[in-house]
Write an enzyme that holds these catalytic residues in place. Structure first.
Site, PDB file in Angstrom:
ATOM      1  N   ASN A 112       0.818  -1.225   0.000  1.00  0.00           N
ATOM      2  CA  ASN A 112       0.000   0.000   0.000  1.00  0.00           C
ATOM      3  C   ASN A 112       0.848   1.270   0.000  1.00  0.00           C
ATOM      4  O   ASN A 112       0.586   2.199  -0.761  1.00  0.00           O
ATOM      5  CB  ASN A 112      -0.961  -0.006   1.189  1.00  0.00           C
ATOM      6  N   THR A 157     -15.376  37.659 -31.948  1.00  0.00           N
ATOM      7  CA  THR A 157     -16.149  37.227 -30.785  1.00  0.00           C
ATOM      8  C   THR A 157     -17.395  36.574 -31.380  1.00  0.00           C
ATOM      9  O   THR A 157     -17.849  36.983 -32.459  1.00  0.00           O
ATOM     10  CB  THR A 157     -16.562  38.395 -29.870  1.00  0.00           C
ATOM     11  N   HIS A 158     -17.887  35.568 -30.732  1.00  0.00           N
ATOM     12  CA  HIS A 158     -19.026  34.789 -31.253  1.00  0.00           C
ATOM     13  C   HIS A 158     -18.741  34.237 -32.646  1.00  0.00           C
ATOM     14  O   HIS A 158     -19.667  34.008 -33.423  1.00  0.00           O
ATOM     15  CB  HIS A 158     -20.305  35.634 -31.298  1.00  0.00           C
ATOM     16  N   ASN A 287      -6.720  17.118 -45.692  1.00  0.00           N
ATOM     17  CA  ASN A 287      -7.521  17.175 -44.463  1.00  0.00           C
ATOM     18  C   ASN A 287      -6.656  17.379 -43.223  1.00  0.00           C
ATOM     19  O   ASN A 287      -5.590  16.776 -43.111  1.00  0.00           O
ATOM     20  CB  ASN A 287      -8.320  15.883 -44.300  1.00  0.00           C
ATOM     21  N   GLU A 292      -7.975  17.371 -36.012  1.00  0.00           N
ATOM     22  CA  GLU A 292      -9.255  16.741 -35.674  1.00  0.00           C
ATOM     23  C   GLU A 292      -9.072  15.681 -34.589  1.00  0.00           C
ATOM     24  O   GLU A 292      -9.853  15.581 -33.648  1.00  0.00           O
ATOM     25  CB  GLU A 292      -9.868  16.106 -36.919  1.00  0.00           C
ATOM     26  N   TYR A 319      -6.754   1.981   2.326  1.00  0.00           N
ATOM     27  CA  TYR A 319      -6.578   1.389   1.000  1.00  0.00           C
ATOM     28  C   TYR A 319      -7.757   0.491   0.639  1.00  0.00           C
ATOM     29  O   TYR A 319      -8.236  -0.286   1.457  1.00  0.00           O
ATOM     30  CB  TYR A 319      -5.277   0.556   0.936  1.00  0.00           C
ATOM     31  N   GLN A 324      -6.489   0.475  -7.480  1.00  0.00           N
ATOM     32  CA  GLN A 324      -5.714  -0.044  -8.608  1.00  0.00           C
ATOM     33  C   GLN A 324      -6.228   0.540  -9.926  1.00  0.00           C
ATOM     34  O   GLN A 324      -5.482   0.611 -10.908  1.00  0.00           O
ATOM     35  CB  GLN A 324      -5.822  -1.573  -8.608  1.00  0.00           C
ATOM     36  N   LYS A 327      -4.576   3.646 -12.279  1.00  0.00           N
ATOM     37  CA  LYS A 327      -3.415   3.676 -13.176  1.00  0.00           C
ATOM     38  C   LYS A 327      -3.740   3.845 -14.639  1.00  0.00           C
ATOM     39  O   LYS A 327      -3.110   4.641 -15.339  1.00  0.00           O
ATOM     40  CB  LYS A 327      -2.577   2.419 -12.960  1.00  0.00           C
TER      41      LYS A 327
HETATM   42  N1  ARG Z   1      -1.709  -3.516  -7.556  1.00  0.00           N
HETATM   43  C1  ARG Z   1      -2.135  -2.862  -6.383  1.00  0.00           C
HETATM   44  C2  ARG Z   1      -2.592  -1.433  -6.709  1.00  0.00           C
HETATM   45  O1  ARG Z   1      -2.276  -0.980  -7.739  1.00  0.00           O
HETATM   46  C3  ARG Z   1      -1.003  -2.781  -5.403  1.00  0.00           C
HETATM   47  C4  ARG Z   1      -1.433  -2.658  -3.986  1.00  0.00           C
HETATM   48  C5  ARG Z   1      -2.112  -3.886  -3.562  1.00  0.00           C
HETATM   49  N2  ARG Z   1      -2.417  -3.855  -2.170  1.00  0.00           N
HETATM   50  C6  ARG Z   1      -3.256  -4.735  -1.612  1.00  0.00           C
HETATM   51  N3  ARG Z   1      -3.489  -4.601  -0.353  1.00  0.00           N
HETATM   52  N4  ARG Z   1      -3.834  -5.678  -2.301  1.00  0.00           N
HETATM   53  O2  ARG Z   1      -3.311  -0.803  -5.966  1.00  0.00           O
END
Ligand code: ARG
Length: 461
Positions: A112, A157-158, A287, A292, A319, A324, A327
């Site tokens: 964590n 403007t506009h 184009n 775009e 946590y 997760q 990411k």
């Molecule tokens: N892959 C997990 C994440 O991105 C890592 C931490 C996992 N911790 C746990 N207590 N399962 O959050």
């Protein structure tokens, strides 16, 4: 079915394969490996300094970690989905290399605080890269401004022609947007660059860790102040994605203008061929696909922002595995903004204003009407009254199919006896532009000063 997990001590059954597929993050968090290993090396050095690890143990673990890094960099590392995430993959391989002593790496640490550290280190590095890219696009606008000071265009403007402006002034408007973006990333960095290590799972740890020492080794400016917050705080992820979304919004506004400007109807710029594409059926087409797509990708990054905010909104301390899901939106937003900045910088560098066409349009749409109203107001006519008189002049012109420059002094005087001969001198685009000689205004003198100010501040040449 997979082998026994690193956390599998209390489990009698093996993990279901679908659950492995559902819970894994290694397919995308493996890009955190260099940061994960840097964090581990610092942690081990600290454990040694505190007498928690023997010097020879620490050395062995660090050598092992370096070997893992090498294997990853050389593409020889075997990532395993059943090991869940980057942290477990690295630790498992470390233990294969150095033996049971590898198991001591995780002393006084939890995934964590580990993952929170990794993501912070990653974001810090990306901010540095994005700051460079922002500077590059600012330079491109600055160069356009500096090299085209004689280009006049209609300001809108506009999306209706309003008043004539310098093309350089328009370019420097974008400079300002990307300057504010820089400030935002720099400000975010202050909150990113603190070390969560030592927070452990949620409550801190009973080992006598030296948190300040680890933080220093990793280049953090300080340590987090509450372990429960530290393992569950992803504010900085949301901020980072917001900053990316803001850059994309600015790029998208630029793109919208370039799409318009490169039409037959506007004809204001020629975009570099290398950044446009043709049509498979219409041979004449060129184009503005890059613009775009930039506009389109902005939607993706907004989606990333909504995703992270939504992931976070229902989480009890501390946590939760939901985290997760921080990411993929983070990576996507950062990858998208970097690529978009790079390609749009090249477009801005390569685009050519079509001077004649812009000048022609600068006078259209009675763009000098405000100047005429200001003229009357300066002669003592209350501005509202002046506004009405010029409105009537415009209506007269529309009726006769004339523009303001076509009017004779006699015609002007039919609308107000305050008009003198000098009103005719007013009827020039340059005159109008140069009359707005106030800080932040479009007069050439002001724009030249601004170009100089930016040159000094940024060190542009
Ligand atoms: N892959 C997990 C994440 O991105 C890592 C931490 C996992 N911790 C746990 N207590 N399962 O959050």
């Amino acid at each position: 079915m997979s082998e026994k997990k690193l956390w599998g001590g209390r489990f009698k059954e093996r993990t279901n394969e679908l659950v492995e597929e559902f819970t894994e993050s290694v397919s995308y968090d493996k890009r955190l490996a260099p940061f994960d290993i840097a964090g581990s090396v610092a942690h081990v050095k600290m454990l040694e300094k505190q007498g928690i690890l023997k010097p020879e143990e620490a050395q062995k673990i660090i050598e092992g970690l370096n070997q893992v890094l090498k294997e990853i960099e050389e593409g020889r590392f075997q990532w395993k989905r059943e090991l869940e995430d980057v942290h477990m993959n690295v630790e498992k391989r470390l233990t294969e290399i150095v033996g049971p002593v590898g198991g001591k790496l995780h002393t006084g640490r939890s995934r964590n605080d580990q993952v929170a550290t990794d993501v912070r280190l990653y974001v810090r590095k990306e901010i540095e890269e994005i700051l460079d890219l922002l500077k590059a696009i600012r330079r491109a606008f600055w160069k356009q401004a500096k090299e085209n000071l004689d280009v006049v265009m209609p300001g809108y403007t506009h999306l209706q022609i309003a008043q004539p402006v310098l093309y350089s002034h328009h370019m420097l408007a974008y400079y300002q947007m990307f300057k504010r973006d820089e400030e935002r990333f720099k400000d975010t960095l202050k909150r990113v660059n603190v070390s969560p290590l030592g927070s452990a799972a949620l409550a801190g740890t009973s080992y006598p860790l030296d948190r300040e020492f680890t933080a220093k080794l990793l280049g953090f400016d300080g340590v987090t102040r509450n372990s429960m917050d530290a393992v569950s705080d992803r504010d900085f992820v949301a901020e980072m994605i917001f900053n990316c979304a803001m850059v994309m919004m600015h790029l998208s506004r630029l793109s919208e203008e370039l799409v318009l400007w490169s039409t037959e109807e506007f004809g204001f710029v020629e975009l570099p061929d290398a950044f446009c594409t043709g049509s498979s059926i219409m041979p004449q087409k060129k184009n503005p696909d890059v613009s775009e797509l930039t506009r389109g990708k902005t939607g993706r990054v907004y989606g990333d922002l909504v995703a992270i905010l939504t992931v976070l909104k229902g989480l009890p301390l501390t946590y939760n595995r939901d985290l997760q899901e921080d990411k993929e939106p983070l990576f996507d937003a950062i990858d998208t903004v970097k690529l978009s900045l790079k390609v749009n910088t090249l477009i801005v560098e390569g685009m050519k204003p079509r001077k004649e066409r812009m000048r022609e349009q600068a006078k259209k749409g009675f763009s000098l009407a405000t100047d005429v109203a200001d003229y009357l107001a300066k002669k003592g006519v209350p501005f509202r009254e002046a506004h009405r008189i010029v409105g009537e002049l415009v209506a007269y012109c529309l009726d006769k199919g004339k523009s303001l420059e076509d009017l004779s002094l006699n015609e002007f005087r039919q609308f107000s006896d305050k008009f003198d001969k000098d009103v005719l001198d007013l009827m020039s685009v340059e005159g109008s532009i140069n009359s707005r000689n106030i800080i932040g205004g479009t007069a050439r003198e002001q724009v030249e000063k601004e170009i100089e100010r930016i040159r000094e501040e940024e060190g542009f040449e």
